[in-house]
Design a protein around this motif. Sequence first.
Motif, mmCIF file in Angstrom:
data_model
loop_
_atom_site.group_PDB
_atom_site.id
_atom_site.type_symbol
_atom_site.label_atom_id
_atom_site.label_comp_id
_atom_site.label_asym_id
_atom_site.label_seq_id
_atom_site.Cartn_x
_atom_site.Cartn_y
_atom_site.Cartn_z
ATOM 1 N N ILE A 277 0.858 -1.181 0.000
ATOM 2 C CA ILE A 277 0.000 0.000 0.000
ATOM 3 C C ILE A 277 0.891 1.226 0.000
ATOM 4 O O ILE A 277 1.868 1.302 0.754
ATOM 5 N N VAL A 278 0.559 2.189 -0.855
ATOM 6 C CA VAL A 278 1.282 3.465 -0.897
ATOM 7 C C VAL A 278 0.268 4.576 -0.675
ATOM 8 O O VAL A 278 -0.692 4.718 -1.450
ATOM 9 N N ASN A 279 0.456 5.334 0.383
ATOM 10 C CA ASN A 279 -0.376 6.502 0.645
ATOM 11 C C ASN A 279 0.326 7.745 0.112
ATOM 12 O O ASN A 279 1.514 7.943 0.377
ATOM 13 N N ILE A 280 -0.404 8.577 -0.609
ATOM 14 C CA ILE A 280 0.158 9.835 -1.092
ATOM 15 C C ILE A 280 -0.242 10.927 -0.109
ATOM 16 O O ILE A 280 -1.416 11.283 0.000
ATOM 17 N N ALA A 281 0.732 11.430 0.619
ATOM 18 C CA ALA A 281 0.487 12.501 1.586
ATOM 19 C C ALA A 281 0.969 13.814 0.979
ATOM 20 O O ALA A 281 0.724 14.095 -0.192
ATOM 21 N N SER A 282 1.670 14.617 1.745
ATOM 22 C CA SER A 282 2.160 15.907 1.266
ATOM 23 C C SER A 282 3.240 16.394 2.208
ATOM 24 O O SER A 282 3.146 16.199 3.426
ATOM 25 N N ASP A 283 4.261 17.044 1.650
ATOM 26 C CA ASP A 283 5.299 17.572 2.538
ATOM 27 C C ASP A 283 4.819 18.784 3.330
ATOM 28 O O ASP A 283 5.501 19.250 4.233
ATOM 29 N N THR A 284 3.615 19.278 3.037
ATOM 30 C CA THR A 284 3.062 20.363 3.855
ATOM 31 C C THR A 284 2.948 19.930 5.314
ATOM 32 O O THR A 284 3.083 20.746 6.229
ATOM 33 N N ALA A 285 2.721 18.635 5.533
ATOM 34 C CA ALA A 285 2.602 18.123 6.899
ATOM 35 C C ALA A 285 3.961 17.955 7.565
ATOM 36 O O ALA A 285 4.025 17.742 8.774
ATOM 37 N N LEU A 286 5.032 18.051 6.787
ATOM 38 C CA LEU A 286 6.379 17.902 7.335
ATOM 39 C C LEU A 286 7.023 19.240 7.670
ATOM 40 O O LEU A 286 7.824 19.330 8.601
ATOM 41 N N TRP A 287 6.675 20.280 6.904
ATOM 42 C CA TRP A 287 7.272 21.591 7.201
ATOM 43 C C TRP A 287 6.280 22.575 7.795
ATOM 44 O O TRP A 287 6.660 23.655 8.254
ATOM 45 N N GLY A 288 5.001 22.187 7.865
ATOM 46 C CA GLY A 288 4.005 23.040 8.508
ATOM 47 C C GLY A 288 3.584 24.211 7.651
ATOM 48 O O GLY A 288 3.678 25.367 8.075
ATOM 49 N N ALA A 289 3.077 23.919 6.462
ATOM 50 C CA ALA A 289 2.691 24.980 5.534
ATOM 51 C C ALA A 289 1.619 25.872 6.144
ATOM 52 O O ALA A 289 0.609 25.382 6.658
ATOM 53 N N PRO A 290 1.798 27.199 6.102
ATOM 54 C CA PRO A 290 0.790 28.109 6.650
ATOM 55 C C PRO A 290 -0.372 28.305 5.691
ATOM 56 O O PRO A 290 -0.266 28.030 4.498
ATOM 57 N N ARG A 291 -1.480 28.790 6.220
ATOM 58 C CA ARG A 291 -2.671 29.129 5.443
ATOM 59 C C ARG A 291 -3.146 27.934 4.599
ATOM 60 O O ARG A 291 -3.531 28.076 3.455
ATOM 61 N N LEU A 292 -3.101 26.783 5.225
ATOM 62 C CA LEU A 292 -3.531 25.549 4.562
ATOM 63 C C LEU A 292 -3.837 24.483 5.628
ATOM 64 O O LEU A 292 -3.534 23.321 5.473
ATOM 65 N N LEU A 293 -4.437 24.910 6.729
ATOM 66 C CA LEU A 293 -4.476 24.063 7.909
ATOM 67 C C LEU A 293 -5.278 22.784 7.724
ATOM 68 O O LEU A 293 -4.837 21.706 8.154
ATOM 69 N N ALA A 294 -6.436 22.856 7.108
ATOM 70 C CA ALA A 294 -7.255 21.648 6.979
ATOM 71 C C ALA A 294 -6.532 20.586 6.157
ATOM 72 O O ALA A 294 -6.456 19.412 6.560
ATOM 73 N N TYR A 295 -5.992 20.986 5.034
ATOM 74 C CA TYR A 295 -5.276 20.037 4.179
ATOM 75 C C TYR A 295 -4.033 19.508 4.870
ATOM 76 O O TYR A 295 -3.765 18.302 4.875
ATOM 77 N N THR A 296 -3.246 20.402 5.494
ATOM 78 C CA THR A 296 -2.034 19.989 6.179
ATOM 79 C C THR A 296 -2.343 19.009 7.301
ATOM 80 O O THR A 296 -1.666 17.984 7.470
#
Length: 249
Positions: free
Chosen positions: A138-157
Motif C-alpha cells: 500500500i502506498v499513501n500519497i500525503a504531502s510535505d506540507t505536513a512535514l514543514w508546517g505549511a501556513p494558510r492551509l491548515l485543513a489540508y495539512t
Amino acid sequence: MGNLLAGRTVVVTGAARGVGRAIALACAAAGARLVLADILADPLAETTAALVAAGHAARAVPLDLAEPGSVAAFAADIAAHEGRVDGLVNNAAIATGIGGPEFDAIEIETWDRVMRVNVRGTWLVTRAVVPLMGAGRIVNIASDTALWGAPRLLAYTASKGAVISMTRSLSRELGPRGIAIACVAPGIMRNEATEYVPAERHRLYETGRAVPGPQVPEDITDTVVFLLTPGALALTGQVLPVGAGFVFT
C-alpha cells in the motif's frame, strides 16, 4: 521501470488526472493490471481508454471517498472482477485554499469535507481493500506540507499529517500479514490540479528545493512503483518526502 509489477493487480484512486494519472501510467508501463478509481467519471474514462488503447490492462470503477456506500460498492466490484489485489495507491484527496484563509477563517464545512475525504476516505478504502490482499503493498500519497508546517492551509495539512500517522500505525497492524505500507510526501507540483495555487507558493517551492525548479507528477512515479514491489517490504511505515529536497527527514 521494466516489468517490476508484471502479474500484479494495482488499484489507484484519484486516477483520472494529475498525480493519479501519472502513477497509473507508470504502473501500467511496469506491467501492472490496473483498477482505476475516481469521482470524475469522464476524465477517468478517458485515462482508462488511453491505457487500454496502448495495450495495457486497465478497468475503471467509480468511487466517491466521501460516501461509505460507494467505497463498499467499489470493493465489491473489485472482489467480483479481479478477486485479488497486490497493490493499492491511496492518491485521491481534495485540497482547498492553498495560500488561502488563515486558520480562524476556515469554514467548518470545508474542514469537515477535507477530513471526510482525505482521512476517513483513505481509511475506508484501505479497510475495504486489505481483505483482498495477500502479501500486498500500500502506498499513501500525503504531502510535505505536513512535514514543514505549511501556513494558510491548515485543513489540508492536518489531513495529510493524519495520513502519515495512519501509515505508521497501519504498518504495525498489517506487518504480521506480510503487507507493507509506506507514504510518499511530495511538494506542490505543476499540473492541472494546481493551476489555482498562488504564484508565490509555487515560487517558494521552486526556489527552495535542493534541486531548484518545478516538479511534475512524473517525478514521483518511479518511487511509487518501487514501493509497490515485493522488494519494498523493508520500507514499511516510512515517509518519503519525494520533493527534490524541499524538506528533509
